[in-house]
Design a protein around this motif. Structure first.
Motif, PDB file in Angstrom:
ATOM      1  N   ALA A  86      46.293  47.200  31.021  1.00 48.44           N
ATOM      2  CA  ALA A  86      45.585  46.517  32.097  1.00 48.44           C
ATOM      3  C   ALA A  86      43.944  46.742  32.061  1.00 48.44           C
ATOM      4  O   ALA A  86      43.252  45.717  32.103  1.00 48.44           O
ATOM      5  CB  ALA A  86      45.821  47.170  33.540  1.00 48.44           C
ATOM      6  N   ASN A  87      43.615  47.738  31.762  1.00 45.56           N
ATOM      7  CA  ASN A  87      42.246  47.856  31.586  1.00 45.56           C
ATOM      8  C   ASN A  87      41.666  47.434  30.240  1.00 45.56           C
ATOM      9  O   ASN A  87      40.342  47.116  30.220  1.00 45.56           O
ATOM     10  CB  ASN A  87      41.874  49.533  31.419  1.00 45.56           C
ATOM     11  N   GLY A  96      45.662  31.910  31.890  1.00 46.19           N
ATOM     12  CA  GLY A  96      46.938  32.165  32.815  1.00 46.19           C
ATOM     13  C   GLY A  96      46.461  33.495  33.506  1.00 46.19           C
ATOM     14  O   GLY A  96      45.388  33.827  33.646  1.00 46.19           O
ATOM     15  N   THR A  97      47.726  34.096  34.143  1.00 45.53           N
ATOM     16  CA  THR A  97      47.410  35.274  34.921  1.00 45.53           C
ATOM     17  C   THR A  97      48.341  36.253  34.759  1.00 45.53           C
ATOM     18  O   THR A  97      49.613  36.253  34.714  1.00 45.53           O
ATOM     19  CB  THR A  97      47.375  34.876  36.573  1.00 45.53           C
ATOM     20  N   ILE A  98      47.924  37.481  34.808  1.00 43.85           N
ATOM     21  CA  ILE A  98      48.687  38.557  34.879  1.00 43.85           C
ATOM     22  C   ILE A  98      48.786  39.601  35.832  1.00 43.85           C
ATOM     23  O   ILE A  98      47.641  39.981  36.462  1.00 43.85           O
ATOM     24  CB  ILE A  98      48.285  39.688  33.460  1.00 43.85           C
ATOM     25  N   ILE A  99      49.831  39.640  36.403  1.00 50.56           N
ATOM     26  CA  ILE A  99      49.941  40.637  37.841  1.00 50.56           C
ATOM     27  C   ILE A  99      50.813  41.892  37.354  1.00 50.56           C
ATOM     28  O   ILE A  99      51.977  41.847  37.018  1.00 50.56           O
ATOM     29  CB  ILE A  99      50.746  39.955  39.016  1.00 50.56           C
ATOM     30  N   LEU A 100      50.036  42.945  37.150  1.00 51.38           N
ATOM     31  CA  LEU A 100      50.669  44.131  36.696  1.00 51.38           C
ATOM     32  C   LEU A 100      50.674  45.337  37.870  1.00 51.38           C
ATOM     33  O   LEU A 100      49.715  45.821  38.264  1.00 51.38           O
ATOM     34  CB  LEU A 100      49.533  44.655  35.404  1.00 51.38           C
ATOM     35  N   VAL A 101      51.864  45.649  37.847  1.00 48.46           N
ATOM     36  CA  VAL A 101      52.159  46.852  38.903  1.00 48.46           C
ATOM     37  C   VAL A 101      51.940  48.384  38.285  1.00 48.46           C
ATOM     38  O   VAL A 101      52.760  48.463  37.214  1.00 48.46           O
ATOM     39  CB  VAL A 101      53.474  46.978  39.608  1.00 48.46           C
ATOM     40  N   ASN A 102      51.032  49.144  38.423  1.00 53.57           N
ATOM     41  CA  ASN A 102      50.676  50.306  37.634  1.00 53.57           C
ATOM     42  C   ASN A 102      51.728  51.228  37.840  1.00 53.57           C
ATOM     43  O   ASN A 102      52.043  51.959  36.881  1.00 53.57           O
ATOM     44  CB  ASN A 102      49.160  50.647  37.946  1.00 53.57           C
ATOM     45  N   ILE A 103      51.904  51.288  38.987  1.00 52.55           N
ATOM     46  CA  ILE A 103      53.038  52.350  39.486  1.00 52.55           C
ATOM     47  C   ILE A 103      53.786  52.023  40.670  1.00 52.55           C
ATOM     48  O   ILE A 103      53.191  52.055  41.659  1.00 52.55           O
ATOM     49  CB  ILE A 103      52.417  53.794  39.585  1.00 52.55           C
TER      50      ILE A 103
END
Length: 345
Positions: A86-87, A96-103
């Motif tokens: 993510a970083n 497009g778009t990225i939705i990333l749940v870190n934890i």
């Protein structure tokens, strides 16, 4: 006339590729931007946990990719890989778009709790699609279902072997007859993750009942989905962190979220059948077998003893195959899994 067609082409090109703002948790992300969020989850009147999420909105239009890490908070390799990924992704370089749940399961992560959320002792990966009126794990599952999965065009759930699992790396996807096209696209996603071994989940006509599992919730919504299982024994081994990051980067190319040619293994071993071996007793589990090791049916692969060292049962391979993962530490409870074996003919 030539200038007219050139102008029409330019207008058409930019109307197709132009990205819109992406709204998440009341905030609009402009094209080419990245934002971090802490979604609150209240579980008692004055007690709240959070879900850390990174949203990356690309400069150009494209699909939405949802990614979850830390559904099991003690599976550290995917959590570390997701944070680094993510970083490192530059929003100005993607479409497009990225939705990333870190934890996903922050309480589990902070308390070093294996598999379950320590607040309600529930496994989030057995709680989907969730319930906003239920316990904290059910609330978290409901938030992931509605705010992440439902907004995704593709979805990936990241897992590993925790401190109790010796695991060999593989990708996985759901394969059901009633959603052939979703299954096909899910297989493509799994192949793009770059692992030699791909495990098929399901392999029946239709899902009966609730989704239960995170990525299966995506599948039931018609969203192509895949899993990663990479990491073992709770260790943060750099090569496994890089392997997950590399797989995610390759998926971006596969989905044309980023530029470049995607890599695919020349040949994948597809595992369509697995056998589980569970303990019949509480006690100590002892085994010299390792993940990835090939077994012959009838081969002795371990034993369970009582708390004084007296043998309660000897464990034998129920089939020919190789070990996807196994219980690694001595403590074992009745009905807990000892081995997951990929069946080979």
């Amino acid at each position: 006339m030539r200038k007219y067609f050139l102008l029409l082409f330019i207008i058409s090109f930019f109307s197709i590729s132009a990205q819109n703002s992406f709204e998440f948790e009341g905030k609009k992300l402009t094209p080419g931007s990245k934002e971090r969020f802490l979604i609150p989850v209240q579980y008692q009147e004055n007690l709240t946990t959070h879900i850390p999420v990174t949203v990356i909105n690309g400069r150009n239009s494209g699909p939405v990719l949802g990614i979850t890490a830390g559904v099991h908070g003690s599976e550290y390799v995917p959590i570390m890989a997701a944070r680094a990924f993510a970083n490192e992704v530059d929003p100005k370089e993607i479409s497009g778009t990225i939705i990333l749940v870190n934890i996903t399961n922050l309480a589990s992560f902070l308390e070093r709790s294996v598999r379950v959320n320590p607040i309600d002792r529930k496994n989030i990966n057995r709680s989907f699609p969730g319930n906003m009126e239920g316990s904290v794990s059910e609330k978290i599952a409901a938030i992931i279902s509605s705010k992440i999965i439902a907004r995704s065009d593709y979805f990936i759930d990241l897992h590993a072997g925790d401190a109790n699992n010796d695991l060999m790396a593989y990708a996985g996807y759901y394969n059901y007859d009633y959603k052939k096209e979703v299954s096909k696209k899910s297989l493509g996603l799994a192949k793009a993750l770059g692992f030699d071994i791909i495990v098929q989940f399901g392999n029946t006509n239709k899902i009966e009942g609730k989704s239960t599992y995170c990525s299966r919730e995506a599948f039931m919504r018609g969203i192509p989905a895949a899993d990663i299982e990479c990491g073992r024994k709770g260790l943060i081994e750099p090569q496994n962190v890089e392997r997950i990051k590399s797989g995610l980067s390759n998926v971006l190319k596969h989905l044309e979220i980023s530029t470049g040619e995607a890599f695919y293994p020349k040949e994948n071993l597809i595992v369509s059948k697995r056998e589980s071996v569970n303990s019949n007793y509480d006690g100590f589990f002892q085994s010299k077998i390792k993940s990835g090791q090939y077994l012959k049916k009838g081969m002795k692969i371990g034993e369970v003893t009582d708390f004084f060292g007296e043998t309660l049962e000897e464990i034998y391979a129920p089939c020919d195959g190789f070990v996807l993962y196994k219980s690694y530490n001595p403590p074992i409870k009745k009905d807990q899994i000892l081995f997951s074996i990929a069946v080979t003919d």
